[in-house]
Design an enzyme around this catalytic site. Structure first.
Site, PDB file in Angstrom:
ATOM      1  CG  HIS A 232     -35.581 -17.397   9.376  1.00 56.57           C
ATOM      2  ND1 HIS A 232     -35.910 -16.448  10.296  1.00 56.57           N
ATOM      3  CD2 HIS A 232     -35.638 -16.759   8.169  1.00 56.57           C
ATOM      4  CE1 HIS A 232     -36.147 -15.296   9.685  1.00 56.57           C
ATOM      5  NE2 HIS A 232     -35.994 -15.470   8.390  1.00 56.57           N
TER       6      HIS A 232
ATOM      7  CG  HIS B 193     -32.050 -13.012  18.290  1.00 57.49           C
ATOM      8  ND1 HIS B 193     -31.432 -12.085  17.493  1.00 57.49           N
ATOM      9  CD2 HIS B 193     -33.207 -13.354  17.670  1.00 57.49           C
ATOM     10  CE1 HIS B 193     -32.202 -11.859  16.437  1.00 57.49           C
ATOM     11  NE2 HIS B 193     -33.276 -12.618  16.503  1.00 57.49           N
TER      12      HIS B 193
ATOM     13  CG  ASP C  86     -39.511 -18.163  17.271  1.00 52.28           C
ATOM     14  OD1 ASP C  86     -40.573 -17.772  16.764  1.00 52.28           O
ATOM     15  OD2 ASP C  86     -38.430 -18.170  16.671  1.00 52.28           O
TER      16      ASP C  86
HETATM   17  N1  CMC Z   1     -29.391 -23.025  24.437  1.00 52.69           N
HETATM   18  C1  CMC Z   1     -28.194 -23.314  25.011  1.00 52.69           C
HETATM   19  N2  CMC Z   1     -27.046 -22.724  24.671  1.00 52.69           N
HETATM   20  C2  CMC Z   1     -27.084 -21.788  23.715  1.00 52.69           C
HETATM   21  C3  CMC Z   1     -28.298 -21.416  23.066  1.00 52.69           C
HETATM   22  C4  CMC Z   1     -29.471 -22.067  23.481  1.00 52.69           C
HETATM   23  N3  CMC Z   1     -30.648 -21.756  22.926  1.00 52.69           N
HETATM   24  N4  CMC Z   1     -28.060 -20.448  22.147  1.00 52.69           N
HETATM   25  C5  CMC Z   1     -26.741 -20.227  22.193  1.00 52.69           C
HETATM   26  N5  CMC Z   1     -26.161 -21.025  23.149  1.00 52.69           N
HETATM   27  C6  CMC Z   1     -24.747 -21.023  23.556  1.00 52.69           C
HETATM   28  C7  CMC Z   1     -23.886 -21.737  22.529  1.00 52.69           C
HETATM   29  O1  CMC Z   1     -23.756 -23.100  22.842  1.00 52.69           O
HETATM   30  C8  CMC Z   1     -22.588 -20.980  22.654  1.00 52.69           C
HETATM   31  O2  CMC Z   1     -21.944 -21.413  23.826  1.00 52.69           O
HETATM   32  P1  CMC Z   1     -20.315 -21.577  23.850  1.00 52.69           P
HETATM   33  O3  CMC Z   1     -19.800 -20.166  23.682  1.00 52.69           O
HETATM   34  O4  CMC Z   1     -20.007 -22.203  25.183  1.00 52.69           O
HETATM   35  O5  CMC Z   1     -19.953 -22.451  22.685  1.00 52.69           O
HETATM   36  C9  CMC Z   1     -23.032 -19.541  22.912  1.00 52.69           C
HETATM   37  O6  CMC Z   1     -24.310 -19.668  23.568  1.00 52.69           O
HETATM   38  C10 CMC Z   1     -23.172 -18.682  21.636  1.00 52.69           C
HETATM   39  O7  CMC Z   1     -24.041 -19.382  20.721  1.00 52.69           O
HETATM   40  P2  CMC Z   1     -23.953 -19.247  19.135  1.00 52.69           P
HETATM   41  O8  CMC Z   1     -24.528 -20.480  18.522  1.00 52.69           O
HETATM   42  O9  CMC Z   1     -22.571 -18.835  18.719  1.00 52.69           O
HETATM   43  O10 CMC Z   1     -24.893 -18.006  18.865  1.00 52.69           O
HETATM   44  P3  CMC Z   1     -25.529 -17.600  17.453  1.00 52.69           P
HETATM   45  O11 CMC Z   1     -25.698 -16.137  17.484  1.00 52.69           O
HETATM   46  O12 CMC Z   1     -24.784 -18.177  16.305  1.00 52.69           O
HETATM   47  O13 CMC Z   1     -26.953 -18.359  17.490  1.00 52.69           O
HETATM   48  C11 CMC Z   1     -29.273 -18.797  17.676  1.00 52.69           C
HETATM   49  C12 CMC Z   1     -28.162 -17.721  17.644  1.00 52.69           C
HETATM   50  C13 CMC Z   1     -30.637 -18.115  17.710  1.00 52.69           C
HETATM   51  C14 CMC Z   1     -29.184 -19.668  16.396  1.00 52.69           C
HETATM   52  C15 CMC Z   1     -29.060 -19.677  18.939  1.00 52.69           C
HETATM   53  O14 CMC Z   1     -29.159 -18.883  20.109  1.00 52.69           O
HETATM   54  C16 CMC Z   1     -30.061 -20.840  19.010  1.00 52.69           C
HETATM   55  O15 CMC Z   1     -29.796 -21.900  18.432  1.00 52.69           O
HETATM   56  N6  CMC Z   1     -31.236 -20.656  19.711  1.00 52.69           N
HETATM   57  C17 CMC Z   1     -32.254 -21.678  19.754  1.00 52.69           C
HETATM   58  C18 CMC Z   1     -33.109 -21.620  18.468  1.00 52.69           C
HETATM   59  C19 CMC Z   1     -34.035 -20.407  18.460  1.00 52.69           C
HETATM   60  O16 CMC Z   1     -34.692 -20.104  19.451  1.00 52.69           O
HETATM   61  N7  CMC Z   1     -34.108 -19.708  17.288  1.00 52.69           N
HETATM   62  C20 CMC Z   1     -35.024 -18.568  17.120  1.00 52.69           C
HETATM   63  C21 CMC Z   1     -34.312 -17.288  16.816  1.00 52.69           C
HETATM   64  S1  CMC Z   1     -35.462 -15.873  16.872  1.00 52.69           S
HETATM   65  C22 CMC Z   1     -36.479 -16.038  15.437  1.00 52.69           C
HETATM   66  C23 CMC Z   1     -35.819 -15.705  14.130  1.00 52.69           C
HETATM   67  O17 CMC Z   1     -35.045 -14.748  14.059  1.00 52.69           O
HETATM   68  O18 CMC Z   1     -36.102 -16.411  13.126  1.00 52.69           O
END
Ligand code: CMC
Length: 423
Positions: free
Chosen positions: A263, A302, A358
């Site tokens: 987060h 996101h 971020d």
């Molecule tokens: N890099 C590479 N692949 C990604 C990324 C990434 N940053 N984010 C998602 N994916 C891929 C993931 O591997 C999955 O692929 P597949 O369908 O082939 O398995 C697909 O995209 C969907 O990902 P998800 O994990 O189901 O998506 P989510 O909505 O659960 O996760 C997230 C959202 C923000 C946790 C994730 O995008 C992530 O880990 N990002 C990097 C960390 C980050 O920047 N976090 C800050 C969020 S903004 C600030 C806040 O709100 O606090």
């Protein structure tokens, strides 16, 4: 005809028609047909926990609005304190309202001397500033026991003012302690962001003069981080608040949620990633390794935005203004190349992965001299306004105590086994 869904219980053939209101269907209507059958939704990814009139996000279109006002316009024209008022009271303040509001906040920036001397001194010399902040905010409830009177309008307002006003003081105090520098008292002649920078950086000068571009950059970043509807920490605020805990205890819980690297800690992860990539030439190989499943592109993707995070665009512009003053953060070129490569790559395009807030904010903080450990603290200061706005809305809407159900998957009943007979 009004929009609705029909649910049929195939065990009995009974049906119920449930209206779709504001994009949702009422779970209590569902329960009338299916008592004891629960929605299974870990992470609440398809559950609307509340009705809220504070912040609107359209993740597909990349839209963010506070009380109807586009984030781009607020970032350009407003200030954090004005935005805090807007979030809390629903309207932008008139000139007659803004003056007293700013004045009130300014007069509540001091913290009790016991907090500064005895409480802070109890921490270990290398305490993490976010761990200190969480504890400081919780401790405030013991200084203001009347905060328990959450339905007394005047007392509620007083705690809101105190929390918004004291967060920068607590944050700076935690930082000064962690680097062994003496505490700097608030300077009531300064604006909110100037005062924060003074408490962070003042050394021996009679009064600290923040560079106006840097003070404005901090204010804009505070505006961008002030609210983001039902994120993890805001949901925590609502959940703890629904038990009628005082606002300091609820804010401390929300700050603890924000401390988590999924987060409030992602901007720190971005910096570590850019540092480990090291050079522009190494970007394509790094992107390739992410696509092969070795880690994630930090600051990308996101849960809600499936388009460019509107805050990320503003942060990128602010970064250029800040670098004019501080000199360019050498990691910027790597970040720009990474964005260019990722946005042209089928893997990221097909998954709708764009830079989030971020991706560039850590570069600004680092260029301004903030240590990485304080990044989540910089997030907590402005998010306090959002937490409190949601807390007030939750109380005014007479929300029931948060108490979800579970699907039990453990053992069936079995008799107690004496210790000598256990396998
Ligand atoms: N890099 C590479 N692949 C990604 C990324 C990434 N940053 N984010 C998602 N994916 C891929 C993931 O591997 C999955 O692929 P597949 O369908 O082939 O398995 C697909 O995209 C969907 O990902 P998800 O994990 O189901 O998506 P989510 O909505 O659960 O996760 C997230 C959202 C923000 C946790 C994730 O995008 C992530 O880990 N990002 C990097 C960390 C980050 O920047 N976090 C800050 C969020 S903004 C600030 C806040 O709100 O606090």
């Amino acid at each position: 005809m009004a929009e609705s869904v029909t649910i049929t219980d195939n065990r009995t053939g009974q049906s119920i028609e449930v209206p779709i209101v504001e994009g949702g269907v009422s779970a209590s209507e569902w329960s009338k047909l299916l008592p004891g059958i629960w929605f299974y939704d870990p992470g609440f990814s398809t559950t609307a926990e509340c009705e809220s009139a504070i912040t609107y996000i359209d993740g597909d279109a990349g839209i963010l609005r506070y009380r109807g006002y586009p984030i781009e316009q607020l970032a350009e024209h407003s200030t954090y304190l004005e935005v805090a008022y807007l979030l809390l009271y629903g309207e932008l303040p008139t000139a007659a309202q803004l003056g007293p509001w700013v004045d009130e906040i300014t007069r509540h920036t001091y913290i009790h001397e016991n907090m500064r001397k005895r409480f802070l001194d109890g921490f270990h010399y290398d305490a993490h500033p976010m761990g200190m902040l969480v504890s400081e905010v919780a401790a405030l409830s013991t200084f203001y026991p009347e905060a328990k009177e959450i339905f007394d309008a005047d007392l509620r307002h007083k705690q809101i003012v105190r929390l918004i006003a004291k967060m920068p003081t607590l944050a700076a105090a935690a930082h000064r302690f962690s680097v062994g520098m003496p505490f700097v008292y608030p300077d009531n002649s300064l604006t909110f962001p100037e005062n924060f920078l003074s408490m962070m950086w003042k050394v021996a000068e009679p009064s600290f003069e923040a560079h106006p571009v840097l003070a404005r950059a901090i204010d804009v970043l505070f505006i961008l981080h002030a609210d983001h509807e039902q994120n993890c920490s805001t949901t925590t605020m609502r959940v703890v608040g629904s038990a009628h805990a005082d606002p300091y205890s609820a804010c401390a819980a929300a700050a603890a949620a924000l401390y988590g690297p999924r987060h409030g800690g992602a901007n720190e992860a971005v910096l570590n990633m850019l540092t480990s990539i090291g050079t522009i030439d190494a970007v394509p190989d790094f992107v390739k390794s992410v696509k092969e499943g070795h880690g994630r592109l930090q600051g990308f993707g996101h849960r809600v935005y499936k388009n460019y995070d509107p805050r990320a665009k503003i942060v990128r512009d602010v970064a250029y203004q800040v670098f004019e003053v501080t000199g360019k953060n050498p990691l910027l070129d790597i970040a720009l190349k990474l964005e260019e490569v990722a946005l042209a790559d089928e893997y990221f395009v097909s998954r709708k992965l764009y830079p989030n807030v971020d991706f560039y904010s850590g570069l600004i903080y680092q260029a301004m001299g903030f240590p990485v450990a304080i990044f989540p603290v910089l997030f907590a200061i402005p998010r306090t306004a959002g937490w409190l706005a949601h807390w007030v809305e939750m109380l005014d809407n007479k929300t029931k105590i948060a108490r979800p159900r579970q699907l039990y998957s453990g053992s069936a009943e079995r008799p107690y086994v004496a210790i000598g007979e256990r396998g």
